[in-house]
Structure formats: structure tokens, C-alpha cells
Scaffold this motif. Structure first.
Motif, PDB file in Angstrom:
ATOM      1  N   GLY A 135      20.899  -5.236 -54.705  1.00 56.78           N
ATOM      2  CA  GLY A 135      20.588  -3.718 -54.566  1.00 56.78           C
ATOM      3  C   GLY A 135      22.569  -2.964 -54.044  1.00 56.78           C
ATOM      4  O   GLY A 135      23.149  -3.695 -53.414  1.00 56.78           O
ATOM      5  N   GLY A 136      22.739  -2.187 -53.669  1.00 59.51           N
ATOM      6  CA  GLY A 136      23.583  -1.276 -53.043  1.00 59.51           C
ATOM      7  C   GLY A 136      23.870  -1.406 -51.317  1.00 59.51           C
ATOM      8  O   GLY A 136      22.654  -1.935 -50.827  1.00 59.51           O
ATOM      9  N   PRO A 137      24.934  -2.000 -51.047  1.00 64.04           N
ATOM     10  CA  PRO A 137      25.155  -1.887 -49.246  1.00 64.04           C
ATOM     11  C   PRO A 137      23.640  -0.675 -48.143  1.00 64.04           C
ATOM     12  O   PRO A 137      23.255  -1.606 -47.276  1.00 64.04           O
ATOM     13  N   GLY A 138      23.583  -0.033 -48.635  1.00 57.75           N
ATOM     14  CA  GLY A 138      22.781   1.012 -47.614  1.00 57.75           C
ATOM     15  C   GLY A 138      21.047   0.634 -47.837  1.00 57.75           C
ATOM     16  O   GLY A 138      20.315  -0.006 -47.322  1.00 57.75           O
ATOM     17  N   MET A 139      20.903  -0.035 -49.447  1.00 50.30           N
ATOM     18  CA  MET A 139      19.210  -0.921 -49.800  1.00 50.30           C
ATOM     19  C   MET A 139      19.515  -2.173 -48.594  1.00 50.30           C
ATOM     20  O   MET A 139      18.138  -2.073 -47.728  1.00 50.30           O
ATOM     21  N   VAL A 140      20.523  -2.571 -48.980  1.00 45.05           N
ATOM     22  CA  VAL A 140      20.748  -4.212 -48.227  1.00 45.05           C
ATOM     23  C   VAL A 140      20.826  -3.811 -46.611  1.00 45.05           C
ATOM     24  O   VAL A 140      20.093  -4.279 -45.940  1.00 45.05           O
ATOM     25  N   LYS A 141      21.273  -3.041 -46.521  1.00 44.27           N
ATOM     26  CA  LYS A 141      21.367  -2.497 -44.557  1.00 44.27           C
ATOM     27  C   LYS A 141      19.973  -1.927 -44.546  1.00 44.27           C
ATOM     28  O   LYS A 141      18.916  -2.508 -43.248  1.00 44.27           O
ATOM     29  N   SER A 142      18.768  -0.981 -45.150  1.00 42.65           N
ATOM     30  CA  SER A 142      17.280  -1.015 -44.673  1.00 42.65           C
ATOM     31  C   SER A 142      16.788  -1.767 -44.657  1.00 42.65           C
ATOM     32  O   SER A 142      16.221  -2.147 -43.858  1.00 42.65           O
ATOM     33  N   ALA A 143      16.625  -3.285 -45.753  1.00 47.59           N
ATOM     34  CA  ALA A 143      16.414  -4.439 -45.518  1.00 47.59           C
ATOM     35  C   ALA A 143      16.631  -5.157 -44.278  1.00 47.59           C
ATOM     36  O   ALA A 143      15.124  -5.784 -43.302  1.00 47.59           O
ATOM     37  N   TYR A 144      17.742  -4.986 -43.508  1.00 49.82           N
ATOM     38  CA  TYR A 144      18.064  -6.274 -41.975  1.00 49.82           C
ATOM     39  C   TYR A 144      17.929  -4.916 -41.408  1.00 49.82           C
ATOM     40  O   TYR A 144      17.261  -5.225 -39.863  1.00 49.82           O
ATOM     41  N   SER A 145      17.539  -4.058 -41.063  1.00 55.03           N
ATOM     42  CA  SER A 145      17.026  -2.896 -40.192  1.00 55.03           C
ATOM     43  C   SER A 145      15.254  -2.592 -40.514  1.00 55.03           C
ATOM     44  O   SER A 145      15.050  -1.340 -39.541  1.00 55.03           O
ATOM     45  N   SER A 146      14.630  -3.823 -40.981  1.00 54.11           N
ATOM     46  CA  SER A 146      13.165  -3.798 -41.173  1.00 54.11           C
ATOM     47  C   SER A 146      12.624  -3.750 -40.050  1.00 54.11           C
ATOM     48  O   SER A 146      11.095  -4.287 -40.069  1.00 54.11           O
ATOM     49  N   GLY A 147      13.152  -5.186 -39.796  1.00 52.61           N
ATOM     50  CA  GLY A 147      12.688  -5.719 -38.582  1.00 52.61           C
ATOM     51  C   GLY A 147      11.790  -7.080 -39.244  1.00 52.61           C
ATOM     52  O   GLY A 147      10.968  -7.570 -37.820  1.00 52.61           O
ATOM     53  N   LYS A 148      11.809  -6.991 -40.466  1.00 49.96           N
ATOM     54  CA  LYS A 148      11.624  -8.732 -41.089  1.00 49.96           C
ATOM     55  C   LYS A 148      12.512  -9.324 -41.232  1.00 49.96           C
ATOM     56  O   LYS A 148      13.873  -9.315 -41.779  1.00 49.96           O
ATOM     57  N   PRO A 149      12.480 -10.570 -41.819  1.00 49.93           N
ATOM     58  CA  PRO A 149      13.688 -11.185 -41.891  1.00 49.93           C
ATOM     59  C   PRO A 149      13.829 -10.344 -43.406  1.00 49.93           C
ATOM     60  O   PRO A 149      12.532 -10.244 -44.534  1.00 49.93           O
ATOM     61  N   ALA A 150      15.081 -11.064 -43.652  1.00 55.71           N
ATOM     62  CA  ALA A 150      15.766 -10.273 -45.004  1.00 55.71           C
ATOM     63  C   ALA A 150      16.846 -11.179 -45.762  1.00 55.71           C
ATOM     64  O   ALA A 150      17.924 -12.012 -44.651  1.00 55.71           O
ATOM     65  N   LEU A 151      16.479 -11.349 -47.038  1.00 60.47           N
ATOM     66  CA  LEU A 151      17.736 -12.056 -47.371  1.00 60.47           C
ATOM     67  C   LEU A 151      18.776 -11.178 -48.219  1.00 60.47           C
ATOM     68  O   LEU A 151      18.487 -10.497 -49.127  1.00 60.47           O
ATOM     69  N   GLY A 152      19.509 -10.287 -48.136  1.00 63.07           N
ATOM     70  CA  GLY A 152      19.978  -9.304 -48.811  1.00 63.07           C
ATOM     71  C   GLY A 152      21.343 -10.106 -48.858  1.00 63.07           C
ATOM     72  O   GLY A 152      21.889 -11.192 -48.641  1.00 63.07           O
ATOM     73  N   VAL A 153      22.598  -8.837 -50.293  1.00 64.32           N
ATOM     74  CA  VAL A 153      23.517  -9.642 -50.853  1.00 64.32           C
ATOM     75  C   VAL A 153      24.457  -8.657 -50.622  1.00 64.32           C
ATOM     76  O   VAL A 153      24.136  -7.181 -50.578  1.00 64.32           O
ATOM     77  N   GLY A 154      25.898  -8.793 -50.257  1.00 66.61           N
ATOM     78  CA  GLY A 154      26.679  -8.101 -49.957  1.00 66.61           C
ATOM     79  C   GLY A 154      27.654  -7.506 -51.339  1.00 66.61           C
ATOM     80  O   GLY A 154      26.813  -8.448 -52.179  1.00 66.61           O
ATOM     81  N   ALA A 155      28.139  -6.574 -51.203  1.00 65.84           N
ATOM     82  CA  ALA A 155      28.889  -6.083 -52.788  1.00 65.84           C
ATOM     83  C   ALA A 155      29.847  -6.903 -53.182  1.00 65.84           C
ATOM     84  O   ALA A 155      30.599  -7.906 -51.992  1.00 65.84           O
ATOM     85  N   GLY A 156      30.147  -7.023 -53.723  1.00 66.85           N
ATOM     86  CA  GLY A 156      31.227  -7.490 -54.439  1.00 66.85           C
ATOM     87  C   GLY A 156      32.764  -7.217 -54.920  1.00 66.85           C
ATOM     88  O   GLY A 156      32.612  -6.384 -55.251  1.00 66.85           O
ATOM     89  N   ASN A 157      33.985  -7.536 -54.400  1.00 70.70           N
ATOM     90  CA  ASN A 157      34.835  -6.710 -54.715  1.00 70.70           C
ATOM     91  C   ASN A 157      35.771  -7.933 -54.833  1.00 70.70           C
ATOM     92  O   ASN A 157      37.238  -8.426 -54.736  1.00 70.70           O
ATOM     93  N   THR A 158      35.571  -9.054 -56.222  1.00 73.85           N
ATOM     94  CA  THR A 158      36.664 -10.587 -57.008  1.00 73.85           C
ATOM     95  C   THR A 158      37.918 -10.176 -57.053  1.00 73.85           C
ATOM     96  O   THR A 158      37.814  -9.212 -58.397  1.00 73.85           O
ATOM     97  N   PRO A 159      38.323 -10.820 -56.846  1.00 69.91           N
ATOM     98  CA  PRO A 159      40.232 -10.523 -57.039  1.00 69.91           C
ATOM     99  C   PRO A 159      40.014 -12.008 -57.703  1.00 69.91           C
ATOM    100  O   PRO A 159      39.998 -12.732 -57.283  1.00 69.91           O
ATOM    101  N   ALA A 160      41.747 -12.141 -59.076  1.00 69.75           N
ATOM    102  CA  ALA A 160      41.633 -12.926 -59.888  1.00 69.75           C
ATOM    103  C   ALA A 160      42.414 -12.751 -59.643  1.00 69.75           C
ATOM    104  O   ALA A 160      43.292 -12.719 -59.979  1.00 69.75           O
ATOM    105  N   ILE A 161      43.521 -14.431 -58.712  1.00 66.86           N
ATOM    106  CA  ILE A 161      44.914 -14.305 -59.067  1.00 66.86           C
ATOM    107  C   ILE A 161      45.461 -14.863 -59.899  1.00 66.86           C
ATOM    108  O   ILE A 161      44.722 -15.871 -60.143  1.00 66.86           O
TER     109      ILE A 161
END
Length: 456
Positions: A194-220
Motif C-alpha cells: 500500500g501507501g508509504p503511511g500504511m507501510v510505515k505503520s506496519a514497520y512500527s507495529s512491533g512485529k516483523p513486516a514485509l512492506g513495500v515502498g513507493a515506485g517512481n520508475t524512470p525509463a532511459i
């Protein structure tokens, strides 16, 4: 699953039921688990069309045909990847070295599901949980709860019919931030998409978390690239499900020597280049008060143009803004999750790499970057690009939406709908999440004489 989970007491009761079910499931053999995994994957795949229709109808985002493909991918590709993987008991043994590795489930997984990919992500997470003998309870996005729960129920019903404990998959029927936070605190591990806020909540929960960050993919697009391949790959990727896959291209950076030819190809293929006043109107529509405008996410290009007061042909594939700044003050430099694309002119390859690095720093650290180039003659440039990009997926001549999730335009990149971004993206993993991330592995080490010194 008769009782609705719509308050804390109901959530705690469901968690208790799931823990009991998971203890039973933890005793299953590999053969039992594989039969359940197969039955659940087949059922999910057979439901791919109605679930796709339900997701688009409920969320108002995306493309039915593309969501059908995503559901198919989450079911069949994930099954084929892991059908022969050992996840129960002894998974590795070397008698000569006296080492044995034993796989154990983690327990109950808390799965947070996004509104952008509700059914496919639910299928993916429930299947990898079943393969690893974990229970899983889903917190759906409020705007996608009906379709998310429907997908989870398809997998649960098939799993139970194949012999799984009846409460091995659960969900929150009426999701709220409070219940999601409680779920994350009570579970044994969190799969957060999900979004950065939700992922941050997951990592702040005190439990192991597998969260994913936002993408901003550039293509050269390097001067040596195959222009037709590059442009049409970007269009294929950027229009897929109206640009909602987090690995999709958010900007293209084109060498000045091929810029006009690339622009011509984009126009020929049905993309629309915004004029001066149109550019400003779309800018104000993309970002509102510093945040992505939720109304454009997963919408058609013509719908977004209409929101901005710009008239474009109904069949327009992508709205392209020719811009120069890679700073966050430029709205086109942000992640857009829609068929809206920034296009930059690069003076040379070094300039292109510099621009790409800035765009990743704007909000895509750790996710995905893309390069179109002649791989036979430009190996040195590929090495430079790979060294410079702080992304965990570096794709060459590949549509990034499909390339990033793995197993479609590449081999050996694990198929997944949860893409780890490493420490750069504030994540605990830097690869595509799979079954190995939902296992505890015990190592049994017998005594062997390994010392090269001794003390008399």
C-alpha cells in the motif's frame, strides 16, 4: 466464517480461531499442503473474470481485461513457481557436513491489501500463506473490501474442500485504521502492500513486516535503443490496468539525438503530447496539496484530461508532458499511478542517468528503474546504469510493469505482487517477496571438527 468481523471483540475472536486452525495446519505433510495449494490456485484462476469485474465495478479504477490477467498471474504463475518447492519438514540436508535445515510456518500473517490491485494481491498472499502452512487474515482497503473478501473466500472455500482447517483464512469485514493497527500488532508477521503511511505503520507495529515502498520508475532511452521496441514497451506497460502497477514507468528520459523520433512514435501509437496551457492544467490535476490526486488513479487518459479541462481524443493511450525539472516542485516528476507520463530530453547518457537518479530520489528509492539500449554494443553503459541506480529491480529493454513483477519478460526474477525495496525504500527485503519469506528455518548442526588451532 459466519460471524462478521466489524469490531475489536470480533477481530480478537477470529484471531483466536485462526491460531487454533494454524496449529492444526502446521502438522500437515508436504503432500497435503501441495494438494491444498493446487486446489486453491485452480479455484482462484477459474474465478479470475468475475473477480476482475467486481474489482473494477467496486473501485472504479483499472481495466477489467488487465485485472483478469493479474488474477491469472497471481494464481497460475505463483502456483507454477512454487508447486515443487519444499516448505514442510526437512528442506535441505548435507550428511557429510552434518547440516540439516527444517522449515516451519511463522504462524498468522496479517495481510494489508491495496485498492489498486485488490483481488490479485489477495490471491497472491493467501496462496503463498497456504503453501507455507500459515494462517492469514486480510485487512482490505475500505474502497475495495467486497472484491478483496470475495477473492479470499474463493481461495478459502477451495482450500477447505481440499482438506485445510476451516478458519485458516480470514478477513476484516468492516475495515478501519484502528482494527488494521490491532491486527498488525497481534499477528506474527505482516505482509503490507500500500501507501508509504500504511507501510510505515506496519514497520512500527512491533512485529516483523514485509512492506513495500513507493515506485517512481524512470525509463532511459539511450541513443542506441530500438525506438519502436522502446516506445511500444512503455505504452504496453503504462496503459496496463491504466498504469496502477507500482513498477510502471512514471517518466521517460530520451537522448537528444533520438528525441524527435521517439516523440513521433509515441504520437503515431496514440499518445497525446500536452501543449503549454494544457500542461499546466494537468499539472494541477495530478498533484493536489502536495499529494497524488486519488481521482486520477487507474483512470483512462481521456478521463484525466477531462478532469483537467483538456480535450483529447477518446482513444488516447497516454498523456505525455514534456518537462525539464526533476525536482518535486514539478508535478510530472511524481509517481502518478495512471496513464500520465513525464518526458525529458537528455544531452547525453550521463545526463540521463543523473536525471533518473534524481527521479528515484523524488520518491522511488529501492523500487524499479528501466533502460532501453543495445545490449550487444553498450555493455559499459549498462554497467554504469546498474551501478548508479538505487533500485532493487533494474530492467533492460523491458516493459517495467510486467518486468518488475517477474517471470513474464524475464527468468529467475521471482513472480510476486509484493516487491521489496530494501533499506533504500525503508523495507526489510530487497527482492520480490515469495514463500521463503513466510518460513522460519531451523538449522540442525552436528559436531564436526572444524578448528584449525587448539590450545594445549
Amino acid at each position: 466464517m459466519e460471524n462478521i468481523v466489524d469490531n475489536m471483540d470480533a477481530l480478537n475472536a477470529r484471531l483466536a480461531q485462526m491460531r487454533d486452525a494454524q496449529k492444526i495446519f502446521a502438522s500437515y505433510t508436504q503432500e497435503q499442503v501441495d494438494a491444498i495449494f493446487k486446489a486453491a490456485a485452480i479455484a482462484a484462476n477459474q474465478a479470475r473474470i468475475p473477480l476482475a469485474k467486481m474489482a473494477v465495478e467496486e473501485t472504479g479504477m483499472g481495466v477489467v481485461e488487465d485485472k483478469v490477467i493479474k488474477n491469472h498471474y497471481a494464481a497460475e504463475y505463483i502456483y507454477n513457481k512454487y508447486k515443487d518447492v519444499q516448505t514442510c519438514g526437512v528442506i535441505e540436508e548435507d550428511k557429510s557436513f552434518g547440516i540439516k535445515k527444517i522449515a516451519e510456518p511463522i504462524g498468522v500473517v496479517a495481510a494489508v491489501i491495496p485498492t489498486t490491485n485488490p483481488t490479485s494481491t489477495a490471491i497472491f498472499k493467501t496462496l503463498i500463506s497456504l503453501k507455507t502452512r500459515n494462517g492469514i487474515i486480510i485487512s482490505p482497503h475500505p474502497r475495495a473490501k467486497r472484491s478483496t473478501i470475495a477473492a479470499a473466500k474463493v481461495v478459502l472455500d477451495a482450500a477447505v474442500a481440499a482438506g485445510a482447517p476451516k478458519n485458516i483464512i480470514g478477513w476484516i469485514d468492516v475495515p478501519s485504521i484502528e482494527m488494521t493497527n490491532t491486527l498488525m500488532q497481534e499477528a506474527d508477521i505482516i505482509l503490507a502492500t500500500g501507501g508509504p503511511g500504511m507501510v510505515k505503520s506496519a514497520y512500527s507495529s512491533g512485529k516483523p513486516a514485509l512492506g513495500v515502498g513507493a515506485g517512481n520508475t524512470p525509463a532511459i532511452m539511450d541513443a542506441s535503443c530500438d525506438i519502436k521496441l522502446a516506445v511500444n514497451s512503455v505504452i504496453h506497460s503504462k496503459t496496463f490496468d491504466n498504469g496502477m502497477i507500482c513498477a510502471s514507468e512514471q517518466s521517460v528520459i530520451v537522448d537528444k539525438s533520438i528525441y524527435d523520433a521517439v516523440k513521433k512514435e509515441f504520437e503515431y501509437r496514440g499518445c497525446y503530447f500536452l501543449k503549454d496551457d494544457e500542461l499546466d492544467k494537468v499539472r494541477k490535476t495530478i498533484i493536489i496539496n502536495g499529494s497524488l490526486n486519488a481521482k486520477i488513479v487507474g483512470q483512462k487518459a481521456c478521463t484525466i484530461a477531462a478532469l483537467a479541462g483538456v480535450k483529447v481524443p477518446e482513444a488516447t493511450k497516454i498523456l505525455i508532458g514534456e518537462v525539464t525539472s526533476v525536482d518535486l516542485s514539478e508535478e510530472f516528476a511524481h509517481e502518478k499511478l495512471s496513464p500520465v507520463l513525464a518526458m525529458y530530453r537528455a544531452n547525453n547518457f550521463e545526463d540521463a542517468v543523473d536525471k533518473a537518479s534524481h527521479l528515484i530520489a523524488d520518491g522511488g528509492y529501492g523500487h524499479t528503474s528501466s533502460l532501453y539500449i543495445n545490449i550487444e554494443t553498450q555493455a559499459d553503459k549498462i554497467a554504469v546504469f546498474s551501478e548508479a541506480m538505487k533500485t532493487c529491480r533494474i530492467l533492460i529493454n523491458t516493459p517495467s510493469s510486467h518486468g518488475g513483477i517477474g517471470d513474464l519478460y524475464n527468468f529467475k526474477l521471482a513472480p510476486s505482487l509484493t516487491l521489496g525495496c530494501g533499506s533504500w525504500g525503508g523495507n526489510s527485503v530487497s527482492e520480490n517477496v515469495g514463500v521463503k519469506h513466510l518460513l522460519n528455518v531451523k538449522t540442525v548442526a552436528e559436531r564436526r571438527e572444524n578448528m584449525l588451532w587448539f590450545r594445549a
